[in-house]
Scaffold this motif. Structure first.
Motif, mmCIF file in Angstrom:
data_model
loop_
_atom_site.group_PDB
_atom_site.id
_atom_site.type_symbol
_atom_site.label_atom_id
_atom_site.label_comp_id
_atom_site.label_asym_id
_atom_site.label_seq_id
_atom_site.Cartn_x
_atom_site.Cartn_y
_atom_site.Cartn_z
ATOM 1 N N VAL A 141 11.777 32.457 -11.931
ATOM 2 C CA VAL A 141 12.225 31.488 -10.937
ATOM 3 C C VAL A 141 10.982 30.858 -10.326
ATOM 4 O O VAL A 141 10.006 31.550 -10.049
ATOM 5 C CB VAL A 141 13.058 32.170 -9.829
ATOM 6 N N SER A 142 11.018 29.543 -10.121
ATOM 7 C CA SER A 142 9.897 28.897 -9.446
ATOM 8 C C SER A 142 10.417 28.056 -8.292
ATOM 9 O O SER A 142 11.587 27.679 -8.254
ATOM 10 C CB SER A 142 9.092 28.027 -10.417
ATOM 11 N N HIS A 143 9.528 27.800 -7.346
ATOM 12 C CA HIS A 143 9.886 26.980 -6.182
ATOM 13 C C HIS A 143 8.663 26.185 -5.762
ATOM 14 O O HIS A 143 7.562 26.706 -5.738
ATOM 15 C CB HIS A 143 10.356 27.849 -5.015
ATOM 16 N N SER A 144 8.895 24.916 -5.448
ATOM 17 C CA SER A 144 7.811 24.037 -5.011
ATOM 18 C C SER A 144 8.064 23.546 -3.600
ATOM 19 O O SER A 144 9.208 23.537 -3.133
ATOM 20 C CB SER A 144 7.715 22.815 -5.934
ATOM 21 N N GLY A 145 6.995 23.100 -2.956
ATOM 22 C CA GLY A 145 7.121 22.488 -1.644
ATOM 23 C C GLY A 145 7.823 21.138 -1.744
ATOM 24 O O GLY A 145 8.124 20.647 -2.832
ATOM 25 N N ILE A 174 5.096 28.343 -6.490
ATOM 26 C CA ILE A 174 4.933 29.721 -6.938
ATOM 27 C C ILE A 174 5.994 30.013 -7.991
ATOM 28 O O ILE A 174 7.036 29.367 -8.054
ATOM 29 C CB ILE A 174 5.047 30.759 -5.800
ATOM 30 N N GLU A 175 5.703 30.987 -8.833
ATOM 31 C CA GLU A 175 6.662 31.440 -9.825
ATOM 32 C C GLU A 175 6.804 32.944 -9.691
ATOM 33 O O GLU A 175 5.829 33.654 -9.461
ATOM 34 C CB GLU A 175 6.208 31.068 -11.231
ATOM 35 N N THR A 187 1.417 28.658 -9.534
ATOM 36 C CA THR A 187 1.369 27.951 -10.810
ATOM 37 C C THR A 187 0.238 26.937 -10.901
ATOM 38 O O THR A 187 -0.195 26.593 -11.995
ATOM 39 C CB THR A 187 2.703 27.250 -11.110
ATOM 40 N N GLU A 188 -0.252 26.468 -9.755
ATOM 41 C CA GLU A 188 -1.360 25.520 -9.772
ATOM 42 C C GLU A 188 -2.712 26.206 -9.980
ATOM 43 O O GLU A 188 -3.735 25.539 -10.093
ATOM 44 C CB GLU A 188 -1.367 24.707 -8.476
#
Length: 60
Positions: A5-9, A16-17, A31-32
């Motif tokens: 699962v990933s989530h971005s701003g 993050i993953e 992830t960056e």
């Protein structure tokens, strides 16, 4: 295959993953920054963190 699962701003950055690993472990990474090693915690630790976040324990 591991569940991920990933989530971005809001602007698509700050991503993050989170991945479920074998042995009830959780891997977390930015992830960056693929050059950094993931943070690996026990599943029980991650679940406690998620519950705390939902309850507002980490609101600043």
């Amino acid at each position: 295959m591991a569940e991920s699962v990933s989530h971005s701003g809001a602007d698509g950055g700050d991503c993050i993953e989170v991945v479920r690993l074998s042995g009830d472990r959780i891997g977390i990474w930015e992830t960056e920054r693929p050059d950094l090693a993931p943070w690996v915690v026990r599943g029980s630790v991650f679940r406690a963190f998620v519950l705390g976040a939902k309850d507002g324990e980490f609101d600043f």
